[in-house]
Write a protein that holds these residues in place. Sequence first.
Motif, PDB file in Angstrom:
ATOM      1  N   ILE A 128       0.822  -1.203   0.000  1.00  0.00           N
ATOM      2  CA  ILE A 128       0.000   0.000   0.000  1.00  0.00           C
ATOM      3  C   ILE A 128       0.857   1.254   0.000  1.00  0.00           C
ATOM      4  O   ILE A 128       0.374   2.350   0.217  1.00  0.00           O
ATOM      5  CB  ILE A 128      -0.946   0.010   1.199  1.00  0.00           C
ATOM      6  CG1 ILE A 128      -0.152   0.010   2.521  1.00  0.00           C
ATOM      7  CG2 ILE A 128      -1.909  -1.139   1.151  1.00  0.00           C
ATOM      8  CD1 ILE A 128      -1.024   0.203   3.743  1.00  0.00           C
ATOM      9  N   GLY A 129       2.164   1.106  -0.234  1.00  0.00           N
ATOM     10  CA  GLY A 129       3.013   2.276  -0.359  1.00  0.00           C
ATOM     11  C   GLY A 129       3.509   2.841   0.943  1.00  0.00           C
ATOM     12  O   GLY A 129       4.056   3.935   0.969  1.00  0.00           O
ATOM     13  N   GLY A 130       3.270   2.161   2.070  1.00  0.00           N
ATOM     14  CA  GLY A 130       3.665   2.691   3.356  1.00  0.00           C
ATOM     15  C   GLY A 130       5.153   2.536   3.617  1.00  0.00           C
ATOM     16  O   GLY A 130       5.818   1.686   3.063  1.00  0.00           O
ATOM     17  N   GLY A 131       5.686   3.410   4.512  1.00  0.00           N
ATOM     18  CA  GLY A 131       7.057   3.253   4.947  1.00  0.00           C
ATOM     19  C   GLY A 131       7.815   4.562   5.042  1.00  0.00           C
ATOM     20  O   GLY A 131       7.417   5.586   4.477  1.00  0.00           O
ATOM     21  N   TRP A 132       8.927   4.509   5.776  1.00  0.00           N
ATOM     22  CA  TRP A 132       9.793   5.665   5.937  1.00  0.00           C
ATOM     23  C   TRP A 132      10.612   5.913   4.681  1.00  0.00           C
ATOM     24  O   TRP A 132      10.918   4.979   3.941  1.00  0.00           O
ATOM     25  CB  TRP A 132      10.728   5.441   7.114  1.00  0.00           C
ATOM     26  CG  TRP A 132      10.039   5.426   8.437  1.00  0.00           C
ATOM     27  CD1 TRP A 132       9.616   4.325   9.137  1.00  0.00           C
ATOM     28  CD2 TRP A 132       9.674   6.568   9.225  1.00  0.00           C
ATOM     29  NE1 TRP A 132       9.013   4.701  10.302  1.00  0.00           N
ATOM     30  CE2 TRP A 132       9.035   6.078  10.388  1.00  0.00           C
ATOM     31  CE3 TRP A 132       9.822   7.938   9.060  1.00  0.00           C
ATOM     32  CZ2 TRP A 132       8.552   6.923  11.375  1.00  0.00           C
ATOM     33  CZ3 TRP A 132       9.340   8.777  10.047  1.00  0.00           C
ATOM     34  CH2 TRP A 132       8.717   8.271  11.191  1.00  0.00           C
ATOM     35  N   TYR A 133      10.978   7.177   4.477  1.00  0.00           N
ATOM     36  CA  TYR A 133      11.848   7.508   3.349  1.00  0.00           C
ATOM     37  C   TYR A 133      12.750   8.678   3.719  1.00  0.00           C
ATOM     38  O   TYR A 133      12.428   9.490   4.604  1.00  0.00           O
ATOM     39  CB  TYR A 133      11.041   7.820   2.081  1.00  0.00           C
ATOM     40  CG  TYR A 133      10.143   9.029   2.140  1.00  0.00           C
ATOM     41  CD1 TYR A 133      10.634  10.319   1.857  1.00  0.00           C
ATOM     42  CD2 TYR A 133       8.793   8.910   2.451  1.00  0.00           C
ATOM     43  CE1 TYR A 133       9.806  11.426   1.891  1.00  0.00           C
ATOM     44  CE2 TYR A 133       7.960  10.013   2.487  1.00  0.00           C
ATOM     45  CZ  TYR A 133       8.459  11.265   2.207  1.00  0.00           C
ATOM     46  OH  TYR A 133       7.649  12.364   2.243  1.00  0.00           O
TER      47      TYR A 133
ATOM     48  N   VAL B 293      13.334  13.798   6.012  1.00  0.00           N
ATOM     49  CA  VAL B 293      12.885  12.443   6.332  1.00  0.00           C
ATOM     50  C   VAL B 293      11.363  12.475   6.374  1.00  0.00           C
ATOM     51  O   VAL B 293      10.761  13.445   6.846  1.00  0.00           O
ATOM     52  CB  VAL B 293      13.479  11.955   7.671  1.00  0.00           C
ATOM     53  CG1 VAL B 293      13.090  12.883   8.820  1.00  0.00           C
ATOM     54  CG2 VAL B 293      13.046  10.523   7.972  1.00  0.00           C
ATOM     55  N   GLY B 294      10.742  11.421   5.844  1.00  0.00           N
ATOM     56  CA  GLY B 294       9.287  11.403   5.776  1.00  0.00           C
ATOM     57  C   GLY B 294       8.720  10.017   5.944  1.00  0.00           C
ATOM     58  O   GLY B 294       9.455   9.023   6.065  1.00  0.00           O
ATOM     59  N   TYR B 295       7.395   9.953   5.932  1.00  0.00           N
ATOM     60  CA  TYR B 295       6.686   8.681   6.062  1.00  0.00           C
ATOM     61  C   TYR B 295       5.522   8.657   5.082  1.00  0.00           C
ATOM     62  O   TYR B 295       4.705   9.580   5.048  1.00  0.00           O
ATOM     63  CB  TYR B 295       6.161   8.494   7.475  1.00  0.00           C
ATOM     64  CG  TYR B 295       5.624   7.099   7.722  1.00  0.00           C
ATOM     65  CD1 TYR B 295       6.496   6.044   7.972  1.00  0.00           C
ATOM     66  CD2 TYR B 295       4.257   6.841   7.673  1.00  0.00           C
ATOM     67  CE1 TYR B 295       6.010   4.773   8.180  1.00  0.00           C
ATOM     68  CE2 TYR B 295       3.766   5.573   7.889  1.00  0.00           C
ATOM     69  CZ  TYR B 295       4.648   4.535   8.138  1.00  0.00           C
ATOM     70  OH  TYR B 295       4.175   3.271   8.334  1.00  0.00           O
ATOM     71  N   GLN B 296       5.482   7.585   4.284  1.00  0.00           N
ATOM     72  CA  GLN B 296       4.379   7.368   3.335  1.00  0.00           C
ATOM     73  C   GLN B 296       3.306   6.577   4.079  1.00  0.00           C
ATOM     74  O   GLN B 296       3.455   5.391   4.353  1.00  0.00           O
ATOM     75  CB  GLN B 296       4.872   6.588   2.114  1.00  0.00           C
ATOM     76  CG  GLN B 296       3.812   6.357   1.052  1.00  0.00           C
ATOM     77  CD  GLN B 296       3.751   7.483   0.034  1.00  0.00           C
ATOM     78  OE1 GLN B 296       4.764   8.003  -0.385  1.00  0.00           O
ATOM     79  NE2 GLN B 296       2.542   7.854  -0.358  1.00  0.00           N
TER      80      GLN B 296
ATOM     81  N   ASP C  95       6.516  14.800   5.560  1.00  0.00           N
ATOM     82  CA  ASP C  95       7.949  14.813   5.817  1.00  0.00           C
ATOM     83  C   ASP C  95       8.361  16.098   6.511  1.00  0.00           C
ATOM     84  O   ASP C  95       7.591  17.070   6.589  1.00  0.00           O
ATOM     85  CB  ASP C  95       8.773  14.565   4.543  1.00  0.00           C
ATOM     86  CG  ASP C  95       8.512  15.579   3.441  1.00  0.00           C
ATOM     87  OD1 ASP C  95       8.252  16.755   3.762  1.00  0.00           O
ATOM     88  OD2 ASP C  95       8.581  15.204   2.247  1.00  0.00           O
ATOM     89  N   VAL C  96       9.562  16.080   7.054  1.00  0.00           N
ATOM     90  CA  VAL C  96      10.190  17.248   7.667  1.00  0.00           C
ATOM     91  C   VAL C  96      11.459  17.521   6.882  1.00  0.00           C
ATOM     92  O   VAL C  96      12.285  16.616   6.671  1.00  0.00           O
ATOM     93  CB  VAL C  96      10.511  16.993   9.150  1.00  0.00           C
ATOM     94  CG1 VAL C  96      11.238  18.195   9.754  1.00  0.00           C
ATOM     95  CG2 VAL C  96       9.231  16.703   9.929  1.00  0.00           C
ATOM     96  N   THR C  97      11.625  18.760   6.431  1.00  0.00           N
ATOM     97  CA  THR C  97      12.753  19.104   5.569  1.00  0.00           C
ATOM     98  C   THR C  97      13.519  20.290   6.136  1.00  0.00           C
ATOM     99  O   THR C  97      12.958  21.140   6.843  1.00  0.00           O
ATOM    100  CB  THR C  97      12.279  19.454   4.145  1.00  0.00           C
ATOM    101  OG1 THR C  97      11.379  20.573   4.209  1.00  0.00           O
ATOM    102  CG2 THR C  97      11.577  18.268   3.500  1.00  0.00           C
TER     103      THR C  97
ATOM    104  N   ASP D 141      11.437   1.398   3.687  1.00  0.00           N
ATOM    105  CA  ASP D 141      10.584   0.250   3.975  1.00  0.00           C
ATOM    106  C   ASP D 141       9.866  -0.205   2.716  1.00  0.00           C
ATOM    107  O   ASP D 141       8.654  -0.377   2.706  1.00  0.00           O
ATOM    108  CB  ASP D 141       9.549   0.600   5.049  1.00  0.00           C
ATOM    109  CG  ASP D 141      10.190   0.959   6.368  1.00  0.00           C
ATOM    110  OD1 ASP D 141      11.296   0.460   6.613  1.00  0.00           O
ATOM    111  OD2 ASP D 141       9.599   1.727   7.141  1.00  0.00           O
ATOM    112  N   ALA D 142      10.612  -0.421   1.637  1.00  0.00           N
ATOM    113  CA  ALA D 142      10.001  -0.899   0.392  1.00  0.00           C
ATOM    114  C   ALA D 142       9.411  -2.279   0.609  1.00  0.00           C
ATOM    115  O   ALA D 142       9.995  -3.116   1.297  1.00  0.00           O
ATOM    116  CB  ALA D 142      11.038  -0.953  -0.727  1.00  0.00           C
TER     117      ALA D 142
END
Length: 338
Positions: free
Chosen positions: A93-98, A146-149, A157-159, A321-322
């Motif tokens: 479902i596209g979730g996870g940290w990036y 860093v962000g989260y889907q 995300d926070v930039t 988290d692919a």
Amino acid sequence: MLGLRFNFKSYLTNRVHSSGSLTNARCFVLPAFDARRGQSVMREVRLSAFAGTALAGIALAGATLLAGGSATLAADLPAPPPVYEPPPPPVAIGGGWYLRGDVGVTQQHLKDLTNVDLDARVINAGNSIDFIKQSFNPAATIGVGVGYQVNNWFRADVTGEYRTRSRYSATEQILRPDGTTAANGVNYFDASKTEWVGLANAYLDLGTWGGLTPYVGAGIGFARVRIGHFRDINLTPGNPTVATAPAGTRTNFAWALHTGFAYQFSDTMKMDVGYRYLNMGKGETGGPARNQNGGGTSQTPWVFNNLHSHDIRVGLRWMLDAPQAQPVHWDEPVIRKH
């Protein structure tokens, strides 16, 4: 004896076929011992109709017993084990940290440049201020985040980013009430500006077509604006004067609007191309402008009002988290279905 039973069965079968039924058979082959030959032989025994009928009943009872035994044996067998259905594969479902990194180019603007002390003097004299032109040179941005889907359509995300030096230049004229330029009424300004910007952003991904995912978003945060190398040059013919001001830093509330698209070119990497409108608030010098000969010209700093920027950025998002293929554990025997 096994051979004799087989002969008996064969002969009986032949007799039944030839006579039409078991009760019509009149002779059978039975095992016997021939004393003269000293060996077992098969002898044909002729039976009466009554004996044939009795023998037929015995044969029928034996067949019934065998059939019943077979049914009982089948009933006693254990039920076959259930067919094992492997669980469906996990749905990504596209979730996870990036993590993300971006570079870009800016086109910056401001509303106006003001000085409370000097502007009051002009207005009190019945004159007005008109900026003929003012602009910033383009600058570059370098940012990480860093962000989260959360799911297929929402992420956050926070930039943080550094915005490189941009040179400001402007020409101002002071106008009399009749519209003519006042004496000593033309000034030229220049300065430099840099920023540190931090934002918390939220995005809506609008669907994916051919690997492209358009999005819109918004963010809030802070901008730390630094103004340096400020000069105010009065262009009076034959008697120009130059005033300078120390560098100053100011931290403001900042907000942004985003739009763009992402292209996924591997399971873990996405390229992001986007436009951003960024409002950074105000910037100001570190103190009043003073003439180069040491004389004071104002008691207040120069203020750059409503600093905002149109940014084009290109970046990469690395998905930590692919979705991975999950191994299937076969805890039950597998029965192939036909």
